[in-house]
Design a protein around this motif. Structure first.
Motif, mmCIF file in Angstrom:
data_model
loop_
_atom_site.group_PDB
_atom_site.id
_atom_site.type_symbol
_atom_site.label_atom_id
_atom_site.label_comp_id
_atom_site.label_asym_id
_atom_site.label_seq_id
_atom_site.Cartn_x
_atom_site.Cartn_y
_atom_site.Cartn_z
ATOM 1 N N PRO A 185 0.940 -1.326 -0.026
ATOM 2 C CA PRO A 185 0.191 -0.019 -0.028
ATOM 3 C C PRO A 185 0.945 1.248 0.005
ATOM 4 O O PRO A 185 1.635 1.672 0.918
ATOM 5 C CB PRO A 185 -0.757 -0.136 1.325
ATOM 6 C CG PRO A 185 0.126 -0.932 2.126
ATOM 7 C CD PRO A 185 0.910 -1.797 1.531
ATOM 8 N N VAL A 196 -6.760 1.164 0.069
ATOM 9 C CA VAL A 196 -6.747 0.176 1.176
ATOM 10 C C VAL A 196 -6.413 0.997 2.458
ATOM 11 O O VAL A 196 -5.938 2.072 2.772
ATOM 12 C CB VAL A 196 -5.392 -0.674 0.937
ATOM 13 C CG1 VAL A 196 -5.847 -1.725 0.146
ATOM 14 C CG2 VAL A 196 -4.191 -0.103 0.626
ATOM 15 N N HIS A 249 -4.687 1.388 6.066
ATOM 16 C CA HIS A 249 -3.322 0.892 6.554
ATOM 17 C C HIS A 249 -3.109 1.345 7.789
ATOM 18 O O HIS A 249 -2.659 2.773 8.138
ATOM 19 C CB HIS A 249 -2.269 1.283 5.474
ATOM 20 C CG HIS A 249 -0.760 0.970 5.644
ATOM 21 N ND1 HIS A 249 -0.507 -0.505 5.723
ATOM 22 C CD2 HIS A 249 0.210 1.406 6.227
ATOM 23 C CE1 HIS A 249 0.994 -0.504 6.109
ATOM 24 N NE2 HIS A 249 1.314 0.539 6.227
#
Lengths: 276, 385
Positions: free
Chosen positions: B312, B342, B344
Motif C-alpha cells: 500500500p 486500502v 493501512h
C-alpha cells in the motif's frame, strides 16, 4: 511512311517523335524521341526539373506540346484512351477531400462508364477486388485523409488497376512510401508486366533501378539514353544525365564499379545523342 | 402573423432558394480551394449593376443582373488569363481582379449618384443587399437558376466530383476538364448574381463559403456534404430573414450571414472528429491515460522495492513524485479495477495498492516500453538494482 491516321510503329507500346514542350518559352523537354516496346517495366530517371512528369503528362495530353507526335500501340493517344492507365503523383491531390478509398478506386471506371451513367454495384465490386489486390480491402470505407502515405499510394494504384489498361504511366509511385508498400507495388508492377502489359514509371531512386526495372530511360530535358537497363545504366550515362549532381547521389567508387565490368555504354539508342 | 406577411414570405422563399443554390455550388468551390472566387465574382458584379442601370436608364432588374453577369464573367476570364499567362498565384490573381472591379464599380456608383437622377434610388442597396426589395417575379428567376444548378450537379455528378478531386486523372480519361471547370464557375457566377439583391456584393462570398465549410465538418463523403450544405444555406437564410422580420428594421442580408457564421462556428468547434473541441477532448483523454500509466508503473515499482505485490503506497508519496495531486488519476485507475484504496493502520490517510489486474497491466506497459527503448522507461522511481 504511312499517313498519320494509320497505325504508326505498331510494334511499339509507346512511340514519341520529336516531342518539345516549353513553359513560357523555356524548354522543359527538347526534341525527345521515346520508343518503349510492349511488355516491359520501364523507369524514367533524371535529376529534378529534368521533365520526367512533363513527359508523362504530355503523352497523356495533359500538357500541350509545342511540337511532336505521340502514339500508343501505333495510334494517337486520343484513340487509345481506354488502353491507358495513369497514376498521378500522390501529392497532386488534396487528400482531405471528403470521400472513401473505394470511391477513389471507382473513379478509375469513370472513363468506361461514360457520361450520365452512375456507379453501381458492379463497379463497387470491381473497386473492392482491386483494393484486395493491393492489400487494402479492410480500408475500403475509410476516409482517405485517415490513410497513411503508403496506403494512399496503394489506393491510387488500385484505381489504375480497375482501368484494366495495356499501358500504364505511374508518376513517382514509390515516393514517400514505407518499405512494405514499395515491395507490394513492385510486385504488382512485375505481375502486370508478366501479363504482357507495359509500365512506364517515373522513379527517383537510382539505387533500386537495376533491381526493379528491365527498361530504362534517362532524361535531362533531352533524352540522354534509353534501352534495356543493363545497356543504359552506365557511369557515362549517369554523368551525362545528372552532371555534377551525381557526386551527391552516388559515390565515385560506385561509378567505378559500374565502369569496370565491360564497355556496354556503346549500345545507347542512336537518336538520343544526335540532338543539339 | 409573421409568416402570413406577403413581403416576408417572398424574402424567406428567396433566402431558401439562394441558400440551396449557393450551398450546393459553394461545396465545389470550397473543395476546389476556390473560396475566394465567389468573393471576386461578387465584387466584380458591382460595375455590371451600374452598367445595366446606365444602359436601361432605370432600375430594371433584368438589365442590372445581365450587367452583373457580364462583368462577373469578364472578371472570371481575367483571373483565368492571369493564372495561365503570368506567374501570379491564385490568391494574388483573385485579389487583383477583385479590387480592380470593385473600385471600378464604386466609381460608377458615385458617378450615377452625382447625376441626381430620380430613379437612381436604392442602387447602393446592392452593396449590402436589400431583401425587402425582392419581388415575387424575382423568385421565378431565382428558382429557375437554383433548379438549373441542381440539375447540372445531378447530371454531371461524377464528372464534377472527379475534376474537383483529381483534375489530372480526369484529363487522362479524356474529360473536358476546362469546359467543366468553366461550367462550374459560370454556375457560381449565376448564384452570386441572384444573391446580390439579398445580401449584397460585400457579403455574398460568405453565402458561397459558409454553408460548405460548416457541412464539411460533419461528414466524410461528398454526397451528404452537398446536401447538408444546401440545408445549412436554406436554414441560415430562413432564420436570418425571420429575425430581420421581427420588426426592428435590421438588415436581412447581414443577419443571414451572421446566422450562417454561427452555424460555421458551432461546426468548427463541436463536430465529431474534425471539431476543435473534439480534438482537445481526445488529446486530454490521451494525456490522462498516459499519466495514468505512469502512476500505475510507479506503484508497481514501489511494490517491487518492498517485495510486496499488494504494497500500500501512501497517496502523499505518489503526489510528491509527480509534484501534483494524483487523486483524480488514482480514482480513475480504481474505476478501471487496476488499483484499490486500502486501509493501512495506524495511518488514516489514503493508501493505494495494485490489484492483480493492475500488476499485470503495469508489467505489460513496462514490457512494451522496454521493447522500444530502455531509455524511454521514464518513471520517477529508479528501478531497484
Amino acid at each position: 511512311m504511312t499517313p498519320l491516321s494509320q497505325r504508326h510503329e505498331p510494334q511499339l507500346a509507346v512511340h514519341v517523335e520529336d516531342l518539345t514542350v516549353s513553359y513560357q518559352s523555356k524548354p522543359v523537354l527538347w526534341d525527345i524521341d521515346v520508343n518503349v516496346p510492349p511488355g516491359v517495366l520501364a523507369a524514367i530517371v533524371g535529376p529534378n526539373g529534368a521533365g520526367k512528369s512533363t513527359l508523362i503528362k504530355s503523352i497523356l495530353g495533359l500538357v500541350k506540346p509545342t511540337a511532336g507526335h505521340i502514339y500508343i500501340h501505333g495510334r494517337p493517344y486520343r484513340e487509345q484512351r481506354r488502353r491507358v492507365g495513369y497514376v498521378p503523383q500522390r501529392s497532386s491531390v488534396d487528400w482531405d477531400f471528403p470521400t472513401t478509398a473505394r470511391d477513389v478506386v471507382t473513379m478509375g471506371l469513370y472513363g468506361k462508364l461514360g457520361w450520365l451513367k452512375r456507379v453501381g454495384k458492379r463497379e463497387q465490386q470491381q473497386a473492392e477486388d482491386a483494393l484486395e489486390l493491393v492489400g487494402m480491402q479492410d480500408f475500403r470505407h475509410r476516409q482517405i485523409s485517415q490513410l497513411s502515405g503508403g496506403q494512399q499510394q496503394r489506393v491510387f494504384l488500385a484505381r489504375a488497376l480497375v482501368q484494366d489498361a495495356d499501358v500504364y504511366f505511374l508518376d513517382e509511385p514509390m515516393a514517400g512510401v514505407d518499405a512494405t508498400t514499395e515491395r507490394a507495388i513492385v510486385n504488382i508492377l512485375r505481375e502486370l508486366r508478366d501479363q504482357g502489359k507495359t509500365l512506364i514509371v517515373v522513379h527517383h531512386d537510382l539505387q533500386t533501378v537495376t533491381s526493379y526495372f528491365d527498361w530504362l530511360m534517362m532524361l535531362n530535358v533531352r533524352a540522354v539514353a534509353q534501352g534495356s537497363v543493363q545497356d543504359v545504366y552506365t557511369a557515362d550515362n549517369l554523368r551525362a544525365a545528372y552532371g555534377g549532381q551525381i557526386a551527391l547521389l552516388q559515390s565515385e567508387s560506385f561509378l567505378q564499379q559500374l565502369e569496370s565490368p565491360a564497355d556496354t555504354s556503346a549500345d545507347i539508342t542512336p537518336d538520343a545523342s544526335g540532338v543539339n | 402573423m409573421l409568416l402570413a406577411d406577403y413581403t416576408i414570405q417572398t424574402v424567406i422563399m428567396g433566402a431558401v432558394l439562394l441558400g440551396i443554390s449557393s450551398g450546393v455550388l459553394g461545396s465545389f468551390a470550397v473543395l476546389r480551394q476556390q473560396s475566394l472566387l465567389g468573393d471576386t465574382l461578387a465584387h466584380a458584379a458591382l460595375p455590371g449593376v451600374c452598367l445595366g442601370f446606365l444602359l436601361a436608364g432605370s432600375r430594371n432588374l433584368g438589365s442590372l443582373l445581365g450587367g452583373a453577369l457580364f462583368t462577373g464573367t469578364l472578371a472570371a476570364l481575367m483571373v483565368m488569363v492571369l493564372l495561365r499567362r503570368s506567374r501570379l498565384k491564385t490568391d494574388a490573381a483573385l485579389g487583383i481582379v477583385l479590387s480592380l472591379f470593385f473600385a471600378w464599380g464604386v466609381v460608377m456608383l458615385t458617378f450615377i449618384q452625382g447625376r441626381s437622377n430620380a430613379s437612381q434610388g436604392g442602387l447602393d442597396a446592392f452593396l449590402f443587399g436589400q431583401a425587402a426589395a425582392i419581388l415575387r417575379s424575382d423568385l421565378w428567376v431565382m428558382g429557375g437558376i437554383t433548379l438549373l444548378a441542381l440539375a447540372l450537379v445531378t447530371v454531371f455528378w461524377k464528372e464534377f466530383k472527379l475534376i474537383t478531386f483529381d483534375p489530372l486523372f480526369a484529363g487522362s480519361l479524356g474529360l473536358p476538364v476546362r469546359a467543366l471547370e468553366a461550367l462550374l464557375t459560370a454556375m457560381i457566377a449565376l448564384a452570386v448574381v441572384i444573391g446580390l439583391q439579398m445580401v449584397g456584393v460585400v457579403l455574398m462570398a460568405a453565402m458561397i463559403i459558409a454553408p460548405a465549410v460548416a457541412a464539411r465538418q460533419w461528414t466524410h463523403r461528398l454526397e451528404p456534404m452537398v446536401v447538408l450544405s444546401a440545408l445549412f444555406g436554406a436554414t441560415g437564410g430562413t432564420v436570418g430573414a425571420l429575425i430581420s422580420a421581427t420588426g426592428r428594421s435590421l438588415a436581412t442580408g447581414p443577419l443571414i450571414i451572421l446566422v450562417m457564421s454561427v452555424l460555421v462556428l458551432v461546426s468548427l468547434l463541436a463536430s465529431p472528429e474534425r471539431g476543435i473541441l473534439w480534438d482537445i477532448w481526445q488529446r486530454t483523454r490521451y494525456r490522462r491515460s498516459l499519466k495514468g500509466k505512469q502512476v500505475l508503473t510507479t506503484l508497481y515499482q514501489l511494490s517491487l522495492k518492498h517485495h510486496n505485490h499488494a504494497y500500500p503506497s501512501e497517496q502523499g508519496m505518489v503526489d510528491a513524485y509527480y509534484g501534483v495531486g494524483t487523486e483524480a488519476l488514482l480514482k480513475q485507475l480504481a474505476a478501471q479495477g487496476l488499483v484499490a484504496r486500502v486501509q493501512h493502520m495506524p495511518e488514516e490517510r489514503s493508501h493505494w495498492a495494485l490489484t492483480e489486474a493492475g500488476r499485470h497491466e503495469a508489467e505489460r506497459i513496462l514490457r512494451t516500453l522496454n521493447q522500444y527503448d530502455e531509455h524511454t522507461l521514464d518513471t520517477p522511481l529508479p528501478v531497484s538494482s
